[in-house]
Design an enzyme around this catalytic site. Sequence first.
Site, PDB file in Angstrom:
ATOM      1  N   SER A  90      24.654-104.242  48.349  1.00 43.25           N
ATOM      2  CA  SER A  90      23.475-104.344  48.816  1.00 43.25           C
ATOM      3  C   SER A  90      23.231-103.326  49.901  1.00 43.25           C
ATOM      4  O   SER A  90      24.279-103.457  50.607  1.00 43.25           O
ATOM      5  CB  SER A  90      23.275-105.806  49.395  1.00 43.25           C
ATOM      6  OG  SER A  90      21.969-106.041  50.324  1.00 43.25           O
TER       7      SER A  90
ATOM      8  N   LYS B  64      21.166-102.456  45.366  1.00 39.29           N
ATOM      9  CA  LYS B  64      20.218-103.099  45.969  1.00 39.29           C
ATOM     10  C   LYS B  64      19.826-102.512  46.963  1.00 39.29           C
ATOM     11  O   LYS B  64      20.545-102.467  48.117  1.00 39.29           O
ATOM     12  CB  LYS B  64      20.405-104.498  46.080  1.00 39.29           C
ATOM     13  CG  LYS B  64      19.712-105.324  46.985  1.00 39.29           C
ATOM     14  CD  LYS B  64      19.826-106.735  46.815  1.00 39.29           C
ATOM     15  CE  LYS B  64      19.774-107.571  48.165  1.00 39.29           C
ATOM     16  NZ  LYS B  64      19.957-108.941  47.962  1.00 39.29           N
ATOM     17  N   LEU B  65      18.542-101.990  47.226  1.00 37.95           N
ATOM     18  CA  LEU B  65      17.924-101.496  48.383  1.00 37.95           C
ATOM     19  C   LEU B  65      17.191-102.414  49.388  1.00 37.95           C
ATOM     20  O   LEU B  65      16.334-103.050  48.897  1.00 37.95           O
ATOM     21  CB  LEU B  65      17.319-100.299  48.218  1.00 37.95           C
ATOM     22  CG  LEU B  65      17.636 -99.081  47.140  1.00 37.95           C
ATOM     23  CD1 LEU B  65      16.569 -97.945  47.262  1.00 37.95           C
ATOM     24  CD2 LEU B  65      18.993 -98.586  47.991  1.00 37.95           C
ATOM     25  N   LYS B  66      17.570-102.600  50.443  1.00 39.54           N
ATOM     26  CA  LYS B  66      16.796-103.229  51.535  1.00 39.54           C
ATOM     27  C   LYS B  66      15.440-102.510  51.820  1.00 39.54           C
ATOM     28  O   LYS B  66      15.771-101.258  52.212  1.00 39.54           O
ATOM     29  CB  LYS B  66      17.487-103.466  52.815  1.00 39.54           C
ATOM     30  CG  LYS B  66      18.840-104.720  52.547  1.00 39.54           C
ATOM     31  CD  LYS B  66      18.275-106.112  52.548  1.00 39.54           C
ATOM     32  CE  LYS B  66      19.419-106.935  52.340  1.00 39.54           C
ATOM     33  NZ  LYS B  66      18.951-108.452  52.092  1.00 39.54           N
TER      34      LYS B  66
ATOM     35  N   ASP C 265      15.173-105.553  48.068  1.00 42.65           N
ATOM     36  CA  ASP C 265      15.117-106.829  48.729  1.00 42.65           C
ATOM     37  C   ASP C 265      14.360-106.489  49.851  1.00 42.65           C
ATOM     38  O   ASP C 265      14.849-106.006  50.824  1.00 42.65           O
ATOM     39  CB  ASP C 265      16.519-107.253  48.826  1.00 42.65           C
ATOM     40  CG  ASP C 265      16.671-108.721  49.396  1.00 42.65           C
ATOM     41  OD1 ASP C 265      15.347-109.181  49.656  1.00 42.65           O
ATOM     42  OD2 ASP C 265      17.404-109.117  49.788  1.00 42.65           O
TER      43      ASP C 265
ATOM     44  N   ASN D  68      13.529-109.258  52.052  1.00 44.72           N
ATOM     45  CA  ASN D  68      13.623-110.372  52.972  1.00 44.72           C
ATOM     46  C   ASN D  68      12.303-110.870  53.764  1.00 44.72           C
ATOM     47  O   ASN D  68      12.246-110.901  55.104  1.00 44.72           O
ATOM     48  CB  ASN D  68      14.697-109.890  54.200  1.00 44.72           C
ATOM     49  CG  ASN D  68      16.222-109.736  53.633  1.00 44.72           C
ATOM     50  OD1 ASN D  68      16.557-108.949  53.676  1.00 44.72           O
ATOM     51  ND2 ASN D  68      16.532-110.813  53.330  1.00 44.72           N
TER      52      ASN D  68
ATOM     53  N   GLU E 242      12.873-108.504  45.289  1.00 39.29           N
ATOM     54  CA  GLU E 242      13.536-109.722  45.659  1.00 39.29           C
ATOM     55  C   GLU E 242      12.707-110.197  47.057  1.00 39.29           C
ATOM     56  O   GLU E 242      12.727-109.377  47.883  1.00 39.29           O
ATOM     57  CB  GLU E 242      15.074-109.683  46.072  1.00 39.29           C
ATOM     58  CG  GLU E 242      15.724-110.959  46.544  1.00 39.29           C
ATOM     59  CD  GLU E 242      17.141-110.766  46.853  1.00 39.29           C
ATOM     60  OE1 GLU E 242      17.580-109.503  46.371  1.00 39.29           O
ATOM     61  OE2 GLU E 242      17.717-111.405  47.607  1.00 39.29           O
TER      62      GLU E 242
ATOM     63  N   ASP F 232      14.467-115.558  46.873  1.00 40.34           N
ATOM     64  CA  ASP F 232      15.816-115.954  47.346  1.00 40.34           C
ATOM     65  C   ASP F 232      15.388-116.944  48.471  1.00 40.34           C
ATOM     66  O   ASP F 232      15.469-118.122  48.438  1.00 40.34           O
ATOM     67  CB  ASP F 232      16.404-114.454  48.156  1.00 40.34           C
ATOM     68  CG  ASP F 232      17.660-114.781  48.862  1.00 40.34           C
ATOM     69  OD1 ASP F 232      17.994-115.872  49.454  1.00 40.34           O
ATOM     70  OD2 ASP F 232      18.024-113.779  49.680  1.00 40.34           O
TER      71      ASP F 232
ATOM     72  N   LYS G 176      22.408-118.896  46.608  1.00 37.79           N
ATOM     73  CA  LYS G 176      23.302-118.729  47.746  1.00 37.79           C
ATOM     74  C   LYS G 176      23.537-120.419  47.976  1.00 37.79           C
ATOM     75  O   LYS G 176      22.511-121.044  48.372  1.00 37.79           O
ATOM     76  CB  LYS G 176      22.770-117.940  48.906  1.00 37.79           C
ATOM     77  CG  LYS G 176      22.526-116.600  48.657  1.00 37.79           C
ATOM     78  CD  LYS G 176      21.694-115.991  49.887  1.00 37.79           C
ATOM     79  CE  LYS G 176      21.722-114.533  49.927  1.00 37.79           C
ATOM     80  NZ  LYS G 176      20.666-114.079  50.766  1.00 37.79           N
TER      81      LYS G 176
ATOM     82  N   GLY H  45      24.811-112.979  48.332  1.00 34.68           N
ATOM     83  CA  GLY H  45      25.742-112.859  49.397  1.00 34.68           C
ATOM     84  C   GLY H  45      25.365-112.923  50.631  1.00 34.68           C
ATOM     85  O   GLY H  45      24.113-112.672  51.020  1.00 34.68           O
TER      86      GLY H  45
END
Length: 369
Positions: free
Chosen positions: A135, A161-163, A188, A190, A213, A238, A262, A290
């Site tokens: 990540s 995975k790119l934020k 992702d 968030n 995500e 998530d 998770k 994670g």
Amino acid sequence: MKLERVELRRIGIPLATPFRTSLGLELDRDILILRADTSEGPGWGECVAMPEPGYSEEYLDGAAHVIQRFLLPAVAALDDLTPARAAAAMAAFPGNPMAKATVEMAVMDAWLRARRSSYADHLGAVRSTVESGVSVGIADTIDQLLAEVSGYVDQGYRRIKLKIEPGWDLEPVRAIRERFPDIALQADANAAYTFADARHLAALDAFDLVMLEQPLGTADVRDHAALARMLRTPICLDESITSARSAADAIALGACAIVNIKAGRVGGYLEARRIHDVCAAHSVPVWCGGMLETGLGQAANLALAALPGFTMPADIAPSARYFATDVTAPITMSEGRIAVPDGPGLGLDPIPEILEGYTTDVVTITRFG
Ligand code: SMG
Ligand code: MG
């Protein structure tokens, strides 16, 4: 088995690489490690709550308080303590999944060590290695991101995975996809977007992402379903998935095609396994998320990620990606895969001197409630 003594230890560890997301910047990890001494021996738990609420409403000081004030007395009252009984006793209190998961993890470790059984066998693992994904935090510039991702591709990670966040989305994803046309790539957010951004997010369809995500808010499950109908890129949830029941609801609504599991987010490894089962019954692939854990948390996550429905690479990376020195023997990657520990319990022990060196606070509890 009976709970006799608990040590709540706070440790501070610098991160090998600063980790920036739409939630903020992490330079080091402040982690609560719970040692449960039982009548049958010790077990270890790790709390994944961050220092501040953000990823979810839980935060580390709050989780530590809930554990000490409410969860430990409920668990210590059980004469025939098992992981499932601990989880049932803690279910009397609503919410606080990361706090509950910490206690359940330690009870399960103690219980399995005493029975000479591994987390992997207990949870139902079917493989001995897990595909590792990395990540990647938000970078200052595209060039810095390209350099960082090149390093990870060279190291052999099975997925990148790119934020992303508003202002850091299409350009970084395009740049990485152009440089690495064939890698498994996902993004992702968030929960950084709203449904008003749907058309903008649909532009990600051009980059052949494995998934997007948690683009929208935690409670915006119906909006995720509407977004999913507008995107070719599969949506993964998530933050929104907090239990097996919420997973079943999200799937029924069409809000996700993939689920990130998770244990901390859902109250423990037993509920995590139930989510795996619900998703498998609906042919929804899952993968193990994670929370920048130490080797202890990673050991439990590796066992979970070895269940049959976990068919996509995990956010489980070798110790060196997180910390110069982990609290356990380092977790290593070989050809993009990480071995699932097979010793009793977690199969990994904290190294006492290293743990001691990172310690910022210890509370020992011998009388509960
Ligand atoms: O453990 O490798 C890891 C980090 C994985 O990106 C990661 N976790 O939303 O999936 C997620 C984030 C949550 C942590 S942000 C502080
Ligand atoms: Mg996520």
